[in-house]
Design an enzyme around this catalytic site. Sequence first.
Site, PDB file in Angstrom:
ATOM      1  NE  ARG A  17      36.155  38.315 -12.724  1.00 54.41           N
ATOM      2  CZ  ARG A  17      36.621  38.864 -11.601  1.00 54.41           C
ATOM      3  NH1 ARG A  17      37.837  38.547 -11.175  1.00 54.41           N
ATOM      4  NH2 ARG A  17      35.881  39.695 -10.900  1.00 54.41           N
ATOM      5  N   GLY A  83      31.339  49.921 -11.012  1.00 46.04           N
ATOM      6  CA  GLY A  83      32.349  49.514 -10.031  1.00 46.04           C
ATOM      7  C   GLY A  83      31.781  49.451  -8.625  1.00 46.04           C
ATOM      8  CB  ALA A 355       7.551  -6.092  -9.994  1.00 44.06           C
TER       9      ALA A 355
HETATM   10  C1  UD1 Z   1      36.623  42.857  -5.420  1.00 47.09           C
HETATM   11  C2  UD1 Z   1      37.603  43.879  -4.867  1.00 47.09           C
HETATM   12  C3  UD1 Z   1      38.951  43.185  -4.665  1.00 47.09           C
HETATM   13  C4  UD1 Z   1      38.773  42.012  -3.727  1.00 47.09           C
HETATM   14  C5  UD1 Z   1      37.672  41.053  -4.206  1.00 47.09           C
HETATM   15  C6  UD1 Z   1      37.363  40.060  -3.099  1.00 47.09           C
HETATM   16  C7  UD1 Z   1      36.975  46.055  -5.809  1.00 47.09           C
HETATM   17  C8  UD1 Z   1      37.296  47.096  -6.814  1.00 47.09           C
HETATM   18  N1  UD1 Z   1      37.761  44.979  -5.804  1.00 47.09           N
HETATM   19  O1  UD1 Z   1      37.142  42.450  -6.666  1.00 47.09           O
HETATM   20  O2  UD1 Z   1      39.902  44.088  -4.130  1.00 47.09           O
HETATM   21  O3  UD1 Z   1      40.020  41.309  -3.607  1.00 47.09           O
HETATM   22  O4  UD1 Z   1      36.473  41.777  -4.503  1.00 47.09           O
HETATM   23  O5  UD1 Z   1      36.492  39.066  -3.506  1.00 47.09           O
HETATM   24  O6  UD1 Z   1      36.074  46.230  -5.020  1.00 47.09           O
HETATM   25  N2  UD1 Z   1      29.473  44.913  -7.959  1.00 47.09           N
HETATM   26  C9  UD1 Z   1      28.491  45.864  -7.963  1.00 47.09           C
HETATM   27  N3  UD1 Z   1      28.548  46.861  -8.874  1.00 47.09           N
HETATM   28  C10 UD1 Z   1      29.571  46.958  -9.776  1.00 47.09           C
HETATM   29  C11 UD1 Z   1      30.581  45.984  -9.754  1.00 47.09           C
HETATM   30  C12 UD1 Z   1      30.519  44.973  -8.820  1.00 47.09           C
HETATM   31  O7  UD1 Z   1      27.543  45.810  -7.161  1.00 47.09           O
HETATM   32  O8  UD1 Z   1      29.547  47.902 -10.597  1.00 47.09           O
HETATM   33  C13 UD1 Z   1      29.346  43.787  -6.995  1.00 47.09           C
HETATM   34  C14 UD1 Z   1      29.360  42.443  -7.697  1.00 47.09           C
HETATM   35  O9  UD1 Z   1      28.032  42.022  -7.982  1.00 47.09           O
HETATM   36  C15 UD1 Z   1      30.040  41.546  -6.684  1.00 47.09           C
HETATM   37  C16 UD1 Z   1      30.890  42.483  -5.861  1.00 47.09           C
HETATM   38  O10 UD1 Z   1      30.458  43.783  -6.147  1.00 47.09           O
HETATM   39  O11 UD1 Z   1      29.121  40.904  -5.835  1.00 47.09           O
HETATM   40  C17 UD1 Z   1      32.365  42.359  -6.206  1.00 47.09           C
HETATM   41  O12 UD1 Z   1      32.530  42.591  -7.598  1.00 47.09           O
HETATM   42  P1  UD1 Z   1      33.598  41.794  -8.434  1.00 47.09           P
HETATM   43  O13 UD1 Z   1      33.558  42.282  -9.825  1.00 47.09           O
HETATM   44  O14 UD1 Z   1      33.448  40.346  -8.211  1.00 47.09           O
HETATM   45  O15 UD1 Z   1      34.940  42.316  -7.759  1.00 47.09           O
HETATM   46  P2  UD1 Z   1      36.349  41.608  -7.759  1.00 47.09           P
HETATM   47  O16 UD1 Z   1      37.014  41.850  -9.038  1.00 47.09           O
HETATM   48  O17 UD1 Z   1      36.223  40.213  -7.313  1.00 47.09           O
HETATM   49 CA    CA Z   2      34.570  38.920  -6.773  1.00 43.89          CA
END
Ligand code: UD1
Ligand code: CA
Length: 434
Positions: A17, A83, A355
Site C-alpha cells: 500500500r 502473513g 558579499a
Molecule cells: C495488522 C493486523 C490488523 C491490525 C493492524 C494494526 C494481522 C493479520 N493484521 O494488519 O489486525 O489492525 O496490523 O496496525 O496481523 N509483516 C511481516 N510478515 C508478513 C506480513 C507482515 O513481518 O508476512 C509485518 C509487516 O512488515 C508490518 C506488520 O507485520 O510491519 C503488519 O503488517 P501489515 O501488512 O501492515 O498488517 P495490517 O494489514 O496493517
Molecule cells: Ca499495518
Amino acid sequence: MPNSLSIVILAAGKGSRMKSPKAKVLHEICGREMLYYSIKAARALSDDVIVVVAHQKDAVIASMERYFDGLTFVIQDTENFPGTGGAMMEVKPKHDNVLVLNGDMPLITQHSVREFMKSDSDIVMSVIELEDSSGYGRVVIENGHVVRIVEEKDATDAQKEILTVNAGVYAFKRSVLEAYLPKLSNANAQSEYYLTDVIALARQDNVEISPLIVEEVEFKGVNSKFDLSIAETIMMDRIRRTWMDAGVIMQLPQTIYIEEGVRFEGESIIENGVRLCGDTLIANSHIKAHSVIEESTVRDSDVGPLAHLRPLSVLKNTHIGNFVEVKKSTLNGVKAGHLSYLGDATIDEGTNIGAGTITCNYDGVKKYQTIIGKNVFVGSDTQLVAPVEISDNVMIAAGTTVTSGKYESDMLILSRTPIRRVAGFFTKFFGKGA
Ligand code: UD1
Ligand code: CA
C-alpha cells in the site's frame, strides 16, 4: 523487568500500500526509518529484541545495524508462510513473556509498551476505539469477551461497521504462542497466516484475553504515504515539544522541521520555516527564518535568514547572513553576511568575508581546501581558487581572483582590470534619442 521480556518486531512485509520500491519499514519519519523507532522503544525494555525480516532483508538489517548492535534478526519464509502469523513461526524468544509489535508503528513509546506488562493475562491485546476503522482488523466482542479479530479483507459489511480495532501490539505468554502458532491456517482472503487468528483459537480454549485500550497517537499503523505524513506530523510535534521543554525558543513551531538526530544545548532561538537535519547540534545560537542546516554544528552563532549549512560545517562565534552556503567548513569567529559560497574552507577569528565571495573548491575532478587566517578582510566578489592559503592580517581587494598558492601575512592581494573611461560612448552607441 527488562530481563523477563522478549520483544518481537514484525518487519518482513512488503508494504504494497506504500506503492514504493522501498520496503515499508525503511520509509522515514523525521529523518530515521520507521523501524528505528519501534526498535528504540523495545531496546529500552528488553535484552531480547528479535526483528523478523524478509522483504529487502539485507537493506533492512544494514540500516538498523547502523543504530543498534546485538539485535537478533529472524528471516521469515514468506513463500510458504506469508502473513503476520507466518512471521512468528521461526521466532525463538528467550523469555516466557513475549511482546509482539508491528514494525509499522513508529509512534510507539516505552511508556505505552510498559502498560502491556502490568497484566498477567495469557494474552493482552491492544485495541483502539476509532471513528473511522478502515484499514485495521476489527475486534469482535461478544458478552464482554474478545472472541476474534477479523481482517478488513475478510470482514462482512456488518463487521466493517465495528469501530473497535486491533492496534497490532500483543503480549503473549510464550506457551500460548507455542500452542497456537502451529494451528494457524491460511484459509482467508489473503491466503496468509494471520497472527490475529491466535486470538480466536485461544478463545475457544477459554484462554484469558485482556483487551488494553490504547490511543491512536501512539499506536497508529502506517500503511500508506498519507499515514506516513500523519505519523511524521505527530512525531515532529513530540520532537519540538521535547526541545522547547529543554529551553529552545521556537517561533511558529508548526513550520519548523527538526529531525530525530538533531541536538540542542543551552538556549537557542529557531525562527519559522527552519529545517534542521541529520546529526546536527545547535548550541546557544539564533537560526533565522527559512534556513536549512544539515549535519552541522553551530555554537554561539547566528545563521540566516535563508542560509544553507551543508554537511560537516562547524561554526563557532560566527555570523552567517542571507544567501550564504557553507559546506564542510570550519568557521571560528567569522562574519559572512551576504551571498557567498564557502566550501572545504577553514577560516579563523576576526575574518570578514565580503558579499559575493566564492571558494572555487572544485576543478571538475577534485575538491581542494581554502585556509584563511585571522583578521583577514576579504573584499566583496572575491574568488578564492583552491588550494589556497592566506595568512593572518591580509587584505584582499574587492573583485580579486586569488589564484592558488600561499599568501603571507600583512599583504594586500589585488587583481583588478584597470578601468577605462570612454567619454561620449553612450550617445555614440545608442544615438541621440536614447
Ligand atoms: C495488522 C493486523 C490488523 C491490525 C493492524 C494494526 C494481522 C493479520 N493484521 O494488519 O489486525 O489492525 O496490523 O496496525 O496481523 N509483516 C511481516 N510478515 C508478513 C506480513 C507482515 O513481518 O508476512 C509485518 C509487516 O512488515 C508490518 C506488520 O507485520 O510491519 C503488519 O503488517 P501489515 O501488512 O501492515 O498488517 P495490517 O494489514 O496493517
Ligand atoms: Ca499495518
